[in-house]
Design a protein around this motif. Structure first.
Motif, PDB file in Angstrom:
ATOM      1  N   ASP A   1     -56.548   8.903  10.722  1.00 57.77           N
ATOM      2  CA  ASP A   1     -55.955   9.368   9.482  1.00 57.77           C
ATOM      3  C   ASP A   1     -56.926   9.210   8.313  1.00 57.77           C
ATOM      4  OD1 ASP A   1     -55.790   6.630   9.941  1.00 57.77           O
ATOM      5  OD2 ASP A   1     -54.218   6.371   8.453  1.00 57.77           O
TER       6      ASP A   1
ATOM      7  N   ASN B   1     -49.810   7.784   4.806  1.00 56.17           N
ATOM      8  CA  ASN B   1     -49.224   8.662   5.817  1.00 56.17           C
ATOM      9  C   ASN B   1     -49.931   8.378   7.138  1.00 56.17           C
ATOM     10  OD1 ASN B   1     -48.038  10.637   7.347  1.00 56.17           O
ATOM     11  ND2 ASN B   1     -48.809  12.356   6.159  1.00 56.17           N
ATOM     12  N   LEU B   2     -49.212   7.800   8.102  1.00 56.24           N
ATOM     13  CA  LEU B   2     -49.803   7.305   9.336  1.00 56.24           C
ATOM     14  C   LEU B   2     -49.484   8.184  10.534  1.00 56.24           C
ATOM     15  CD1 LEU B   2     -48.942   3.538   8.797  1.00 56.24           C
ATOM     16  CD2 LEU B   2     -51.126   4.661   8.375  1.00 56.24           C
ATOM     17  N   GLN B   3     -49.189   9.446  10.322  1.00 55.28           N
ATOM     18  CA  GLN B   3     -48.868  10.312  11.451  1.00 55.28           C
ATOM     19  C   GLN B   3     -50.054  10.494  12.395  1.00 55.28           C
ATOM     20  OE1 GLN B   3     -47.316  13.978   9.882  1.00 55.28           O
ATOM     21  NE2 GLN B   3     -45.265  13.145   9.603  1.00 55.28           N
ATOM     22  N   LYS B   4     -51.280  10.475  11.867  1.00 56.51           N
ATOM     23  CA  LYS B   4     -52.467  10.662  12.714  1.00 56.51           C
ATOM     24  C   LYS B   4     -53.212   9.346  12.929  1.00 56.51           C
ATOM     25  CE  LYS B   4     -54.961  14.293  12.412  1.00 56.51           C
ATOM     26  NZ  LYS B   4     -55.899  15.342  11.950  1.00 56.51           N
ATOM     27  N   PHE B   5     -52.569   8.218  12.725  1.00 58.02           N
ATOM     28  CA  PHE B   5     -53.214   6.925  12.942  1.00 58.02           C
ATOM     29  C   PHE B   5     -53.669   6.807  14.392  1.00 58.02           C
ATOM     30  CE2 PHE B   5     -53.006   2.557  14.368  1.00 58.02           C
ATOM     31  CZ  PHE B   5     -53.738   1.911  13.403  1.00 58.02           C
TER      32      PHE B   5
ATOM     33  N   GLN C   1     -56.600   8.503   4.138  1.00 61.07           N
ATOM     34  CA  GLN C   1     -55.652   8.028   3.149  1.00 61.07           C
ATOM     35  C   GLN C   1     -56.168   8.313   1.745  1.00 61.07           C
ATOM     36  OE1 GLN C   1     -52.773   7.135   4.110  1.00 61.07           O
ATOM     37  NE2 GLN C   1     -53.253   6.911   6.290  1.00 61.07           N
TER      38      GLN C   1
ATOM     39  N   LYS D   1     -46.417   8.496  15.533  1.00 53.62           N
ATOM     40  CA  LYS D   1     -47.837   8.437  15.199  1.00 53.62           C
ATOM     41  C   LYS D   1     -48.672   8.900  16.383  1.00 53.62           C
ATOM     42  CE  LYS D   1     -47.334   4.097  14.248  1.00 53.62           C
ATOM     43  NZ  LYS D   1     -45.891   3.961  14.218  1.00 53.62           N
TER      44      LYS D   1
END
Length: 516
Positions: free
Chosen positions: A199, A192-196, A201, A339
């Motif tokens: 993030d 899930n890369l929304q906060k990249f 994992q 992101k």
């Protein structure tokens, strides 16, 4: 009777044969029935090696006798005679974790997998009491029963090195088997890369039974230290935050996919949580992008009519930032959601583009020819008069009409002073005023007055009062600014406004990525 006697005398062997046949028939009728054996089984029964005095044999000789096909079938479960569930205990020793690039959505894992179960058919304590343990490699693996497991989220896997090197099996005297296998596997990890790139994992390794369902074979983690990590385990882009194990039962609905058919299958899961290290992104993306945005503010210190340097500075900073952002975007998968890195990209792009728009705005004002009439010298009236100059002039006309002294004169034109060396200043303006006097030729007299003289009235008198009168003069707040003064005023305000807005954007952004 005579014939019988004659027969016995002439053929004595016939009577003996008849008696033997009769005895054989009686034996077949009254003896218990014995199972039928094939010639191969009869040969195996005759050739089955003995296990007595097993200490006198070498390990290979004793192992070949113990796992001989006459007494051991590796295709059958250890509990096929009793019908009980086979419990397989598992443990893992992880010594390498390498998360791949984000667009691959996988990670590489090097680990040692150990499985432990009990096979009573391999118990040899009675036959070889002095033998403590039997240790073998791939040759022993091919002789005994081994549980069929697979990794459900596996992309690829293989043994490290050769089979004989990376497979080790030991058999205890009571029949406990310890199977060890060193493996490397590439496993899928749906990130899930929304906060990249801020993030965390969560990835896992899923072990499931392939051939036997949960009613026959049950997988269990070892009670003490089911998963151990190497002391030399180091990650580059990530840091290991936490890890845990759990046991579950999965549903196998597709009959053709599993040899055991549809049903519930035992499964083990090893899950670990990784936190991305942001040091690389801070040094290679965020700090350089902040410097590029700050570089775009240099245009506010240049003169508004310096089109070439201001356009060059604005476009170069925009292109530099887009190039920097595109290099980071290549390592990310094409996902549908926004992101955190894209929010930063849009924010910085907006600031750089706003600096370009500000230059276009002040340059347009700078090139105007007419002065701007202002009611007050503040941001509200300057921007209002700049954006809607006609409305400001109408308000000025209304103000002039309300003054009886200013209504006697009429402004015809204004001349802008270009140089700052003029004693009247750069904003000094002259007005041509026409006065009508009676004469023989009836010719008008033309005099030149400044706008301030019009406000104060003829001969130094202010409108609405005289020098000798006690009445306080009426102060008119209307004033004028040249386009160049307004453009400079906007640039000065932008030097403060843009950094403050960028600081506020950073406060909101970093609060979002670390606190939400």
């Amino acid at each position: 009777m005579n014939a019988k006697v004659v027969l016995e005398r002439e053929h004595p062997l016939n009577l003996v044969a008849c008696r033997l046949i009769a005895v054989g028939l009686l034996c077949l009728l009254f003896l218990p029935e014995t199972p039928y054996q094939t010639p191969l089984q009869q040969n195996l029964a005759l050739e089955c090696p003995s296990l007595e005095k097993g200490d006198i044999y070498t390990q290979s000789e004793f192992l070949s006798r113990l796992s001989h096909e006459c007494r051991y079938d590796r295709l059958l479960l250890p509990t096929y005679q009793t019908g009980e569930v086979v419990y397989v205990h598992a443990s893992a020793y992880v010594y390498f974790i390498q998360p791949a690039e984000a667009h691959d959505l996988n990670f590489k894992l090097h680990f040692l997998l150990q499985l432990r179960w009990t096979d009573a058919r391999l118990a040899y304590a009675l036959y070889s009491p002095e033998r403590t343990k039997i240790i073998g490699e791939s040759d022993l693996w091919q002789r005994i029963w081994v549980p069929h497991l697979y990794m459900s989220n596996e992309q690829s896997s293989s043994l490290m090195g050769t089979d004989s090197k990376d497979v080790l099996i030991s058999i205890a005297p009571d029949g406990e088997v310890l199977f060890s296998r060193r493996m490397q596997a590439v496993l899928y990890c749906w990130m899930n890369l929304q906060k990249f790139p801020f993030d965390d994992q969560t990835c896992s390794m899923n072990l499931e039974s392939w051939k036997y369902n949960a009613s026959i074979l049950r997988l269990m983690w070892e009670k003490d230290n089911p998963v151990r990590l190497s002391s030399e385990l180091h990650l580059t882009e990530y840091s290991l935050l936490d890890y845990w194990t759990n046991e579950s039962v999965v549903r196998g609905d597709i009959v053709n996919m599993r040899l055991g058919g549809a049903g519930n299958y035992s499964a083990l899961k090893f899950t670990f949580k990784l936190g991305r290290e942001v040091g690389y992104y801070l040094m290679d993306y965020f700090i350089p992008s902040m410097m590029i945005v700050a570089m775009s503010w240099v245009t506010f210190w240049l003169q508004a009519d310096a089109s070439a340097p201001r356009i060059t500075l604005g476009t170069s900073t925009m292109l530099s930032f887009i190039t920097l952002a595109s290099s980071q975007a290549k390592t990310l998968p094409k996902v549908s959601y926004i992101k955190a890195s894209e929010i930063w990209f849009l924010g910085c792009t907006g600031f750089i583009f706003s600096a370009l728009v500000e230059f276009a705005f002040v340059n347009t004002i700078w090139r105007r020819k007419k002065v701007v009439n202002l009611k007050k010298v503040n941001s509200k009236y300057i921007l209002k008069s700049t954006l809607t100059p006609r409305l400001a002039r109408r308000e000025l006309q209304k103000e002039l009409q309300a003054s009886p002294q200013l209504s006697k004169s009429r402004s015809c034109s204004s001349l802008q002073q270009e140089t700052s060396s003029d004693p009247a200043g750069p904003g000094y303006n002259n007005y041509l005023t026409v006065h009508s006097f009676p004469s023989a030729l009836n010719l008008p007299t033309i005099t030149t007055q400044s706008y301030d003289d019009l406000i104060t009235g003829q001969g130094g008198q202010r409108a609405g009062g005289s020098e000798g009168s006690d009445e306080p003069p009426k102060h008119h707040t209307w004033t004028t600014m040249t386009p160049q003064e307004i453009a400079t005023w906007i640039d000065k305000r932008s030097r403060i406004l843009f950094p403050l807005m960028f600081i506020f954007f950073n406060i909101v952004y970093w609060t979002f990525v670390y606190c939400l």
